[in-house]
Structure formats: structure tokens, C-alpha cells
Design an enzyme around this catalytic site. Structure first.
Site, PDB file in Angstrom:
ATOM      1  N   LYS A 128       0.814  -1.212   0.000  1.00 35.30           N
ATOM      2  CA  LYS A 128       0.000   0.000   0.000  1.00 35.30           C
ATOM      3  C   LYS A 128       0.858   1.278   0.000  1.00 35.30           C
ATOM      4  CE  LYS A 128      -3.494  -2.695  -0.112  1.00 35.30           C
ATOM      5  NZ  LYS A 128      -3.011  -3.986   0.387  1.00 35.30           N
ATOM      6  N   TYR A 163     -12.277 -14.434   3.023  1.00 37.46           N
ATOM      7  CA  TYR A 163     -11.225 -13.438   3.243  1.00 37.46           C
ATOM      8  C   TYR A 163     -10.762 -13.490   4.700  1.00 37.46           C
ATOM      9  CZ  TYR A 163      -9.013  -8.909   3.932  1.00 37.46           C
ATOM     10  OH  TYR A 163      -8.132  -7.912   4.267  1.00 37.46           O
ATOM     11  N   TYR A 190      -2.957 -12.647   2.858  1.00 40.73           N
ATOM     12  CA  TYR A 190      -2.662 -12.435   1.432  1.00 40.73           C
ATOM     13  C   TYR A 190      -1.526 -13.325   0.937  1.00 40.73           C
ATOM     14  CZ  TYR A 190      -5.452  -8.160   1.915  1.00 40.73           C
ATOM     15  OH  TYR A 190      -6.458  -7.272   2.148  1.00 40.73           O
TER      16      TYR A 190
HETATM   17  C1  LIG Z   1      -3.743  -5.185   0.215  1.00 43.03           C
HETATM   18  C2  LIG Z   1      -2.788  -6.313   0.173  1.00 43.03           C
HETATM   19  C3  LIG Z   1      -2.681  -7.133  -0.966  1.00 43.03           C
HETATM   20  C4  LIG Z   1      -3.577  -7.016  -2.156  1.00 43.03           C
HETATM   21  O1  LIG Z   1      -3.363  -5.884  -2.937  1.00 43.03           O
HETATM   22  P1  LIG Z   1      -4.578  -5.313  -3.788  1.00 43.03           P
HETATM   23  O2  LIG Z   1      -4.017  -4.172  -4.515  1.00 43.03           O
HETATM   24  O3  LIG Z   1      -5.637  -4.928  -2.787  1.00 43.03           O
HETATM   25  O4  LIG Z   1      -5.068  -6.394  -4.673  1.00 43.03           O
HETATM   26  C5  LIG Z   1      -1.735  -8.136  -0.966  1.00 43.03           C
HETATM   27  N1  LIG Z   1      -0.946  -8.341   0.106  1.00 43.03           N
HETATM   28  C6  LIG Z   1      -1.026  -7.597   1.215  1.00 43.03           C
HETATM   29  C7  LIG Z   1      -0.149  -7.929   2.355  1.00 43.03           C
HETATM   30  C8  LIG Z   1      -1.960  -6.558   1.293  1.00 43.03           C
HETATM   31  O5  LIG Z   1      -2.038  -5.833   2.414  1.00 43.03           O
END
Ligand SMILES: *Cc1c(COP(=O)(O)O)cnc(C)c1O
Length: 329
Positions: free
Chosen positions: A49, A262, A288
Site C-alpha cells: 500500500k 477473506y 494475502y
Molecule cells: C492489500 C494487500 C494485498 C492485495 O493488494 P490489492 O491491490 O488490494 O489487490 C496483498 N498483500 C497484502 C499484504 C496486502 O495488504
């Protein structure tokens, strides 16, 4: 550079390292596995992010905003990094965070990213699960305005056209590192959530003439819905940049590693997080990258990556979330 066409703040430590994972590669057999360490992007424990926030907060500043507002799950990495980025640029931060549908543990509510949000001084508004955060964001923006402050609302995951530019820039960075280190990759694999990372990365690669296939491992939605999420952000970003939209087959997704939903742990995630930790000393995350790595290892052994010689896994961060799930191990 393409990604210089819009204003950007310097929040990340770039370039992030690109490293070989010899022990993980050997444990699989043939293919060489490399990792792009966006978990080491610098700000407040790192993560994908940050690159998005470089563009989003530049826009917030130029709008004269004083408070950034965003939304996410209770253990959102995006929320934690928005709070950290706001500190770095001298803004306040308010977060709309969803309580999980099932009764969360104390650790989930108090530790991990939630703990960090408190240290970073963000104001947290907890809301019930399965609600569209839109009305909450509007309500808080109105509250901020009524105090005489100026709000700037960032969508979930920072996934809009501006946010995706962070990963257009990452594509440029990866291609430069490949050239410098004389590497080529048959695939790039990453976790796909709100879709902006996959969208930006693909758009950047294609705009720079690279045809490397990118496989997103979905962590929240079924494949048709996930495909539309990525497509929508990619279309918006291609218009913003004035580059060709993605081709019809560019968005590749495997959404078979989500499990029950999720943020709900799976055996594959647990096995992948512990395997990468124990073989390489690298911490993945439970929501993730653990599921994305489970997807990558599965595809390498039995799926469509079976013949790959060399793959790049994008580490998008999130290890702070491990503290929200202390009972997994
Ligand atoms: C938000 C996030 C993702 C996914 O990214 P997107 O752009 O939302 O698809 C992947 N890994 C981590 C650790 C995240 O925080």
C-alpha cells in the site's frame, strides 16, 4: 518515466530488493523462485500500500486535505499504512474497520495491525461486517468537514487509478532490476485483493512492452468478480495515463486458494507461511501472501506453471497480521 506523469510523494524506500530463494526453489525441484521484497518498502513495517499512497497522498496534499479517511477489514494492512503515511505528511487519519462476521479472538481485535493503528494515532471506527463502507466513509467525511477540517477519502485497498500508478512504477522497477541482474521470469505471481496491485503491475509491464504473464491469486472473491475488480482499476488507470488498456487475456487469476473466505486461515496458507519462514527466514502473512504462496507452490507442482524455469513472487507485506492469529502455530 510513465509513472512520473502524476505528482508523487516519497514515502517508500526504493528500489525494494529482488532476491533469489535457493532453499525454497530446491524444495520444489526445477524452477528458480525469486521474491520482490515490497514487504521491505520502509514505512511502518512495509507492504504494497505504500507505493499506492505515494500518489494518493500527493493528491490529498494538492487538494489541501488535512484528514485522510479509508476503510478495510479489522486487520487491514492498508489501514495501518494509511495511518503511518498520514503521520509522515502531517495529516490526521480516520479508519473505518469491519468487525469479522464470526466472533474474533482478543488477539485479532487488539494485536497486529490494530495495535499499530493505536501507536500511529489513527481514530478507528468499528462497523459490522458485510456492509458497504461507502456510507460510513461519507458520514465521517461530513463529520470532519463540520469540524472545519478537509477530508480526503481513499477507497478500500487504495485501489483506484491513482493508487494503481504505484504498481505501474513497480513494473518499471522490476524490469530495470531484471535487466541489471540479467534475469528473466516466465511468470510473476502475487496476491490479488482489491485488485489495484495486479492492475497497475500489468499495465506498467504492457506499457513498457513486456509480455510476462502475471498470475493473481485471489484472496476474497470468486474469479469472475475478481477479474472485474482488476479490469475496472486497470481501465481507469490506462485512461489516466493515456496508455493502451489491457488485452482481453491479460488478467489471469486463480481463486482456488481462498478457503472459507477473506482472512479465514487455510491449511495451505499455514504450510506456506511456515515453509518460507523456515527455509528462507522470510515472513509471509496469513491473509494475502500466505495464500498466494500456497497458490504459487500448487501451480508450480501441478498446475499451469509446471514448466516454468524462473518465477517472481511479489511479497506485498502483511506480516504484522501474524500477531492477530497467534493460535495458528
Ligand atoms: C492489500 C494487500 C494485498 C492485495 O493488494 P490489492 O491491490 O488490494 O489487490 C496483498 N498483500 C497484502 C499484504 C496486502 O495488504
Amino acid at each position: 518515466m510513465l509513472s512520473d506523469s502524476m505528482p508523487r510523494l516519497n514515502l517508500a524506500h526504493l528500489p525494494t530488493p529482488l532476491q533469489h530463494l535457493p532453499r525454497l526453489s530446491e524444495s520444489i525441484g526445477d524452477p528458480e523462485i525469486y521474491i520482490k521484497r515490497d514487504d521491505c518498502a520502509g514505512l511502518a513495517l512495509g507492504g504494497n500500500k505504500i507505493r499506492k499512497l505515494e500518489y494518493l497522498l500527493a493528491d490529498a496534499k494538492s487538494c489541501g486535505a488535512t484528514t485522510v479517511i479509508t476503510a478495510g477489514g479489522m486487520q487491514s494492512n492498508h489501514a495501518r499504512l494509511t495511518a503511518a503515511a498520514a503521520c509522515q505528511v502531517g495529516m490526521s487519519c480516520e479508519l473505518v474497520l469491519e468487525r469479522p462476521a464470526t466472533n474474533p479472538t482478543q488477539a485479532f481485535v487488539r494485536s497486529g495491525n490494530q495495535l499499530l493503528n493505536r501507536w500511529l494515532g489513527a481514530k478507528v471506527h468499528l462497523v459490522d461486517a458485510d456492509q458497504n463502507p461507502g456510507p460510513h466513509l461519507d458520514r465521517i467525511a461530513a463529520e470532519v468537514r463540520s469540524r472545519g477540517d478537509k477530508p480526503y477519502v481513499i477507497p478500500v485497498g487504495g485501489s483506484n487509478a491513482l493508487g494503481a500508478l504505484g504498481y505501474v512504477r513497480c513494473a518499471e522497477e522490476i524490469l530495470a532490476q531484471m535487466q541489471m541482474e540479467k534475469l528473466r521470469f516466465d511468470w510473476i505471481v502475487l496476491a490479488s485483493g482489491s485488485g489495484g496491485t495486479q492492475a497497475g503491475l500489468l499495465l506498467g509491464l504492457r506499457a513498457l512492452g513486456s509480455n510476462i504473464p502475471v498470475l493473481g491469486i485471489g484472496v476474497s472473491s470468486a474469479r469472475p468478480e475478481q477479474t472485474s475488480k482488476v479490469r475496472e482499476v486497470a481501465d481507469a488507470a490506462s485512461q489516466l495515463l493515456g496508455v493502451e488498456p489491457l488485452g482481453p487475456d491479460d488478467i489471469r487469476l486463480n481463486c482456488n486458494h481462498i478457503g472459507e473466505g477473506y482472512g479465514v486461515p487455510t491449511d495451505g496458507m499455514i504450510e506456506s507461511v511456515s515453509r518460507v519462514a523456515r527455509l528462507e527466514g522470510i515472513l509471509l502473512d496469513p491473509v494475502y501472501t500466505g495464500k498466494a504462496m500456497a497458490g504459487l507452490l500448487h501451480e508450480l507442482t501441478t498446475g499451469k506453471l509446471k514448466n516454468a524455469k524462473s518465477v517472481l513472487f511479489l511479497h506485498t507485506g502483511g506480516a504484522a497480521g501474524l500477531f492477530g492469529y497467534p493460535d495458528l502455530i
